[in-house]
Design a protein around this motif. Sequence first.
Motif, PDB file in Angstrom:
ATOM      1  N   MET A  92      -1.580 122.065 -26.694  1.00  0.00           N
ATOM      2  CA  MET A  92      -2.740 121.807 -26.656  1.00  0.00           C
ATOM      3  C   MET A  92      -3.472 122.279 -27.944  1.00  0.00           C
ATOM      4  SD  MET A  92      -4.501 123.984 -23.700  1.00  0.00           S
ATOM      5  CE  MET A  92      -6.177 123.464 -24.017  1.00  0.00           C
ATOM      6  N   ASP A  93      -4.859 121.804 -28.257  1.00  0.00           N
ATOM      7  CA  ASP A  93      -5.743 122.312 -29.471  1.00  0.00           C
ATOM      8  C   ASP A  93      -6.130 123.645 -28.833  1.00  0.00           C
ATOM      9  OD1 ASP A  93      -4.877 119.965 -30.910  1.00  0.00           O
ATOM     10  OD2 ASP A  93      -6.524 119.148 -30.496  1.00  0.00           O
ATOM     11  N   HIS A  98      -9.013 119.688 -25.999  1.00  0.00           N
ATOM     12  CA  HIS A  98      -8.265 119.177 -24.884  1.00  0.00           C
ATOM     13  C   HIS A  98      -8.900 120.170 -23.522  1.00  0.00           C
ATOM     14  CE1 HIS A  98      -4.741 118.059 -27.662  1.00  0.00           C
ATOM     15  NE2 HIS A  98      -5.565 117.148 -27.774  1.00  0.00           N
ATOM     16  N   GLY A 119      -1.128 113.534 -21.480  1.00  0.00           N
ATOM     17  CA  GLY A 119      -2.439 113.699 -21.429  1.00  0.00           C
ATOM     18  C   GLY A 119      -2.912 112.304 -22.101  1.00  0.00           C
ATOM     19  N   SER A 154      -2.035 111.644 -26.897  1.00  0.00           N
ATOM     20  CA  SER A 154      -2.332 112.718 -27.791  1.00  0.00           C
ATOM     21  C   SER A 154      -1.161 113.580 -27.840  1.00  0.00           C
ATOM     22  CB  SER A 154      -3.470 113.330 -27.100  1.00  0.00           C
ATOM     23  OG  SER A 154      -3.086 114.017 -25.886  1.00  0.00           O
ATOM     24  N   ASP A 155      -1.462 114.877 -28.242  1.00  0.00           N
ATOM     25  CA  ASP A 155      -0.535 116.113 -28.411  1.00  0.00           C
ATOM     26  C   ASP A 155      -0.584 116.970 -27.326  1.00  0.00           C
ATOM     27  OD1 ASP A 155       0.604 115.493 -31.004  1.00  0.00           O
ATOM     28  OD2 ASP A 155      -0.998 116.371 -31.894  1.00  0.00           O
ATOM     29  N   TYR A 156      -1.532 116.634 -26.237  1.00  0.00           N
ATOM     30  CA  TYR A 156      -1.961 117.392 -25.202  1.00  0.00           C
ATOM     31  C   TYR A 156      -0.892 116.969 -24.056  1.00  0.00           C
ATOM     32  CZ  TYR A 156      -4.778 119.832 -21.857  1.00  0.00           C
ATOM     33  OH  TYR A 156      -5.417 120.619 -20.763  1.00  0.00           O
ATOM     34  N   LYS A 157       0.133 117.707 -23.728  1.00  0.00           N
ATOM     35  CA  LYS A 157       1.308 117.161 -22.712  1.00  0.00           C
ATOM     36  C   LYS A 157       2.039 118.474 -22.381  1.00  0.00           C
ATOM     37  CE  LYS A 157       2.663 114.494 -25.749  1.00  0.00           C
ATOM     38  NZ  LYS A 157       3.266 113.210 -26.385  1.00  0.00           N
TER      39      LYS A 157
END
Length: 327
Positions: A92-93, A98, A119, A154-157
């Motif tokens: 996550m950022d 996020h 996400g 997104s990169d949120y995962k």
Amino acid sequence: MALLSIVLPAYNEEQNIAITADRLSSLLEQNNIDYELVFISDGSSDNTFEQIVNAAAENPRIKGAEFSRNFGKEAGIFAGLELTEGDAVIVMDCDLQHPPEVIPEMWRLWRNGAEVVEGIKIGRGREGLLHKAFAGLFYKIMSAFIKMDMNSSSDYKLLDRKVVRVLLELPERNTFFRALTFWAGFRTESVYYEVQERQYGRSKWSFVSLMKYAITNATSFSTLPLQAVTIMGFVSIFFSFILAVQTLVKYCSGTAVEGFTTVILLILIIGGFLMISLGIIGHYIGRIYEEVKGRPRYIISRTTENVPEAVKGVWKKRQGTNIERKT
């Protein structure tokens, strides 16, 4: 007890490190989740790493590293994955755009058998119209290139440890984390969230940097642009054929007029296609050149004291294909 690792790439985020560490720690402790926070300073020019060191001194569950220079977000993500020890890993950022509030739901889905928890954005916050339009176009193009639905991704995962191992074993250096998790497969569930506003600082992504990021990721994950070269060749031949027929008809009917208009148009069309084609091919050759050199994705210059010495090494090629750490 299962351990959750959270990877937080950071670039010039000195104002957000302490806030993010406190908020995540409080949330995870309230939900009885055993955790570790892994911050990666991507060659920051401010005091980001010093803030990471301070956070690690206050909380032993926090650790981090700093790159020798700016290697990019993708390198930061993979360096973070390399430092994690958890049974599940969330990326996550660190600016909290996020929202951490969905982490317990991600954790619950993982405990119920999900191996990847995506996400999915349901809103992009207060981004400008131009940025939203460009982001939408980027995801549509990327979805077409890689033949996977990238809309609202997104990169949120969250990734299971087996997924993390698969990603770390990939020998390629030009990576696209978001697409690679789609490519890897595994059982996937989704959570939905609204993008939050940054508390401090501003986004490091400009229009130009987003364009470069899009081109880099498109060419690192798809050969479709190369196929476009062939399409442009057929289009050029088609227009050339039409102009040739027109010229012959006028010549046979005695109405042909000498001039440079047709010639100039042909030169511009064909020349334009050739230059674009050479640019696309040249970009792919450049990517091949970067891969063949075998340079590491990143170089770690400093780490917090609680990072094991084994992960501070450099990378080397093994038998021409695989990559391992030199400890």
